[in-house]
Each structure stands twice: as C-alpha cells, then as structure tokens.
Design a protein around this motif. Structure first.
Motif, short mmCIF file in Angstrom:
data_model
loop_
_atom_site.label_atom_id
_atom_site.label_comp_id
_atom_site.label_asym_id
_atom_site.label_seq_id
_atom_site.Cartn_x
_atom_site.Cartn_y
_atom_site.Cartn_z
N LEU A 15 81.65 113.98 98.06
CA LEU A 15 82.53 114.40 99.14
C LEU A 15 82.91 113.21 100.02
O LEU A 15 84.08 113.07 100.40
N ALA A 16 81.96 112.35 100.30
CA ALA A 16 82.25 111.16 101.11
C ALA A 16 83.34 110.31 100.45
O ALA A 16 84.25 109.84 101.13
N GLU A 17 83.27 110.16 99.15
CA GLU A 17 84.29 109.39 98.43
C GLU A 17 85.65 110.08 98.49
O GLU A 17 86.67 109.44 98.69
N LYS A 18 85.66 111.41 98.33
CA LYS A 18 86.92 112.16 98.35
C LYS A 18 87.63 112.05 99.69
O LYS A 18 88.85 111.97 99.73
N ILE A 19 86.86 112.10 100.78
CA ILE A 19 87.50 112.08 102.10
C ILE A 19 87.42 110.71 102.77
O ILE A 19 87.81 110.56 103.92
N GLN A 20 86.91 109.75 102.04
CA GLN A 20 86.89 108.35 102.46
C GLN A 20 86.14 108.11 103.77
O GLN A 20 86.65 107.52 104.72
N VAL A 21 84.90 108.63 103.79
CA VAL A 21 83.98 108.35 104.90
C VAL A 21 82.65 107.91 104.30
O VAL A 21 82.41 108.09 103.10
N SER A 22 81.79 107.36 105.12
CA SER A 22 80.48 106.95 104.61
C SER A 22 79.59 108.17 104.40
O SER A 22 79.76 109.20 105.07
N GLU A 23 78.66 108.03 103.50
CA GLU A 23 77.68 109.10 103.27
C GLU A 23 76.88 109.37 104.54
O GLU A 23 76.57 110.51 104.86
N GLU A 24 76.56 108.30 105.25
CA GLU A 24 75.79 108.43 106.49
C GLU A 24 76.55 109.27 107.52
O GLU A 24 75.98 110.16 108.16
N PHE A 25 77.84 109.00 107.66
CA PHE A 25 78.65 109.77 108.61
C PHE A 25 78.71 111.24 108.20
O PHE A 25 78.56 112.14 109.04
N LEU A 26 78.91 111.49 106.93
CA LEU A 26 78.99 112.86 106.43
C LEU A 26 77.67 113.60 106.68
O LEU A 26 77.68 114.74 107.14
N LEU A 27 76.58 112.96 106.41
CA LEU A 27 75.27 113.56 106.63
C LEU A 27 75.06 113.87 108.11
O LEU A 27 74.60 114.96 108.48
N LYS A 28 75.41 112.93 108.98
CA LYS A 28 75.27 113.15 110.43
C LYS A 28 76.14 114.32 110.89
O LYS A 28 75.75 115.09 111.76
N THR A 29 77.32 114.44 110.30
CA THR A 29 78.21 115.54 110.66
C THR A 29 77.63 116.86 110.21
O THR A 29 77.66 117.84 110.96
N GLU A 30 77.08 116.91 109.00
CA GLU A 30 76.45 118.13 108.51
C GLU A 30 75.28 118.54 109.39
O GLU A 30 75.00 119.72 109.55
N GLN A 31 74.60 117.57 109.96
CA GLN A 31 73.44 117.85 110.80
C GLN A 31 73.82 118.00 112.28
O GLN A 31 72.95 118.10 113.14
N ASN A 32 75.12 118.02 112.56
CA ASN A 32 75.64 118.15 113.93
C ASN A 32 75.14 117.04 114.85
O ASN A 32 74.91 117.25 116.04
N LYS A 33 75.00 115.84 114.30
CA LYS A 33 74.56 114.70 115.09
C LYS A 33 75.72 113.82 115.53
O LYS A 33 75.53 112.83 116.22
N THR A 34 76.91 114.16 115.10
CA THR A 34 78.11 113.43 115.51
C THR A 34 79.27 114.41 115.56
O THR A 34 79.25 115.45 114.92
N GLU A 35 80.26 114.09 116.36
CA GLU A 35 81.43 114.94 116.50
C GLU A 35 82.49 114.53 115.48
O GLU A 35 82.87 113.37 115.42
N PRO A 36 82.98 115.49 114.70
CA PRO A 36 84.00 115.16 113.71
C PRO A 36 85.36 114.92 114.38
O PRO A 36 85.69 115.55 115.37
N SER A 37 86.11 114.01 113.81
CA SER A 37 87.46 113.75 114.31
C SER A 37 88.45 114.75 113.72
O SER A 37 88.15 115.45 112.75
N LYS A 38 89.61 114.79 114.30
CA LYS A 38 90.67 115.66 113.79
C LYS A 38 91.02 115.25 112.34
O LYS A 38 91.20 116.11 111.48
N TYR A 39 91.08 113.97 112.08
CA TYR A 39 91.37 113.48 110.73
C TYR A 39 90.30 113.95 109.75
O TYR A 39 90.60 114.39 108.64
N PHE A 40 89.04 113.87 110.15
CA PHE A 40 87.93 114.28 109.30
C PHE A 40 88.05 115.77 108.96
O PHE A 40 87.91 116.17 107.80
N ILE A 41 88.29 116.59 109.96
CA ILE A 41 88.41 118.04 109.74
C ILE A 41 89.60 118.33 108.84
O ILE A 41 89.52 119.17 107.94
N HIS A 42 90.71 117.64 109.05
CA HIS A 42 91.88 117.83 108.19
C HIS A 42 91.55 117.45 106.75
O HIS A 42 91.93 118.16 105.81
N SER A 43 90.85 116.35 106.56
CA SER A 43 90.47 115.92 105.21
C SER A 43 89.58 116.96 104.53
O SER A 43 89.74 117.25 103.35
#
Length: 75
Positions: A15-43
């Motif tokens: 998924l990180a490769e498909k939406i062009q984000v780091s695995e670390e960022f994706l994991l933090k987002t899944e764990q609600n440790k970071t706020e997703p951007s509009k671009y991230f949600i759109h992706s």
C-alpha cells in the motif's frame, strides 16, 4: 484503514508503494499517531475505490479537531 487494507490483500509495504508514502508513515497513520493529509486520504480513496467522504467517516478514528483541520486546509 488496516481492515480495508487487509481485505484488499495489501501489505503495509504494498500500500505504501501504491500511494507513494513511507511504510513508517502508513503504519503511524493506521495507529492514529499522525494526522493524514488531504492528499493521503485522496490517494487511499482512489486505491481502495471508495468515496472520499465515506473513507473519512468510516476509516479514520481521529479527533474531530483533526478532521476539521484537514477540511479547513482544503478550503
């Protein structure tokens, strides 16, 4: 988000490769440790073939202030 990701048969890495984000960022987002951007949600909505608003309502268990912040950035 994790539930849908797994339902689609995607690993964090895939998924990180498909939406062009780091695995670390994706994991933090899944764990609600970071706020997703509009671009991230759109992706995610494009990748999961879901409506943007439905994705926000059903997937992200973030504080309403964080959602309002995302919405205000887009205006």
């Amino acid at each position: 988000m994790q539930k849908i990701r797994k339902t689609k048969g995607l690993s964090i890495k895939e998924l990180a490769e498909k939406i062009q984000v780091s695995e670390e960022f994706l994991l933090k987002t899944e764990q609600n440790k970071t706020e997703p951007s509009k671009y991230f949600i759109h992706s995610l909505s494009t990748t999961f073939n879901m409506d943007y608003d439905d994705l926000i309502e059903n997937l992200f268990y973030v504080k309403s202030d964080a959602i309002l912040k995302i919405i205000n950035i887009s205006n």
